[in-house]
Write an enzyme that holds these catalytic residues in place. Structure first.
Site, PDB file in Angstrom:
ATOM      1  CD  GLU A 276      -1.106   0.644   3.628  1.00 59.72           C
ATOM      2  OE1 GLU A 276      -1.375   1.848   3.446  1.00 59.72           O
ATOM      3  OE2 GLU A 276      -1.190   0.212   4.643  1.00 59.72           O
TER       4      GLU A 276
ATOM      5  CE  LYS B 130      -0.235   1.993  13.587  1.00 58.13           C
ATOM      6  NZ  LYS B 130      -1.099   2.028  12.321  1.00 58.13           N
TER       7      LYS B 130
END
Ligand code: PSU
Ligand code: MN
Length: 308
Positions: A31, A165
């Site tokens: 990405e 995260k």
């Protein structure tokens, strides 16, 4: 030099990726939001280059994905990668606006969701990143749930990440993935990792401990006709980890800052990453780079195993 992929869609392969496709070599998608919105320059460029090198060292070919002046790029040559790493106003593209950027001839970086769409369109089945987007803390009020989760349920690409995260609500993120039928497989560890930390405190739904086993699992899914993607969670190497309890202190502060600054929508994740980078004196960035490199290696091994 790039080659047009379709006379209709402005999509171009780098020479390296075009050659890999022609000989059916394993390819790993990467990405670009992590480059433009996830890390500061020049660390972002160093990361992007080292991740590509690691993939080549494993016998696969890297394909960093982005939209440059309206062209969907599958693979960036060295000059384009460098230009993107220095670009200031790149859009952050997801499912909702990937086509918009192409139609309006804009420049944008692809998130996990948009990279999956582009990879699938290019026939690439494995993708390495840092962390996926997920259900944000407080989503019961903000409704902030990343489009990455929906994409995982519908697009047949294997996404290798270091978990979610801890700025997110990890239990809720796992619940949504379960509801949408996305396999969550931790690599060689029973605990679901939390990006900077090896253990989120939650058990991973599934575990496999070799690239061959992951390739075989995907093969059975294909044979069964089960569509959609899967998530491989690869814990950060021990020597690079920041323990969960320590990270939590910084995360609370970063979240407080975001609330004070009334950050919302697409800006939330980049804001929190930048805030954590400052709060940890750059340590969060070093860990971030190490885990992306670790994921690139595993993704390349999976792509090679799938080609066998
Ligand atoms: N996790 C990271 N770095 C990032 C991102 C996630 O460690 O840069 C990016 C990815 O591109 C991911 C996106 O797809 O943030 C999720 O954004 P949002 O929460 O707005 O969906
Ligand atoms: Mn969001």
């Amino acid at each position: 030099m790039t080659r047009a992929a379709s006379p209709l869609l402005p999509m171009a392969y780098s020479d390296e990726v075009a050659a890999a496709k022609a000989r059916d070599a394993p390819i790993v998608a990467l990405e670009s939001t992590i480059i433009t919105h996830g890390m500061p320059y020049p660390g972002n460029l160093d990361m992007a280059r080292s991740v590509e090198r690691i993939i080549r060292d494993q016998g696969a070919v890297p394909a960093t994905i982005a939209v440059l002046d309206g062209v969907l790029q599958i693979g960036l040559d060295s000059a384009k990668l460098e230009a993107l790493a220095q670009t200031k106003g790149a859009m952050k593209l997801s499912r909702a606006d990937l086509a918009f950027a192409i139609a309006e001839r804009r420049t944008g970086a692809t998130t996990v969701a948009a990279t999956m769409i582009a990879a699938a369109r290019a026939g690439i089945r494995v993708f390495a990143t840092g962390g996926i987007g997920g259900v944000h803390r407080g989503a019961e009020d903000s409704f902030d749930v990343s489009a990455d989760l929906d994409e995982l349920s519908r697009t047949a690409v294997i996404v290798v990440c270091a978990g979610a995260k801890a700025i997110l609500d990890i239990p809720k993120t796992l619940e949504v993935l379960e509801t949408r039928g996305v396999p969550v497989v931790t690599y060689d560890s029973p605990a679901f990792p939390a990006f900077w930390s090896r253990d989120s405190g939650l058990k991973s739904p599934l575990m496999l401990n070799s690239p061959a086993a992951i390739a075989n699992f995907q093969w059975v899914r294909d044979q069964l006709g089960v569509d959609g993607g899967m998530l491989i969670a690869n814990p950060v190497p021990e020597e690079n980890e920041i323990p969960r309890q320590e990270m939590e202190i910084y995360i609370r502060r970063a979240l407080d800052n975001a609330e004070r600054d009334e950050v919302s929508g697409k800006a939330v994740t980049p804001y929190l990453l930048d805030s954590l980078f400052r709060l940890t004196d750059g340590r969060s960035l070093a860990t971030n780079i190490a885990l992306v490199e670790n994921n690139a290696r595993l993704a390349a091994e999976i792509a090679v195993a799938m080609a066998d």
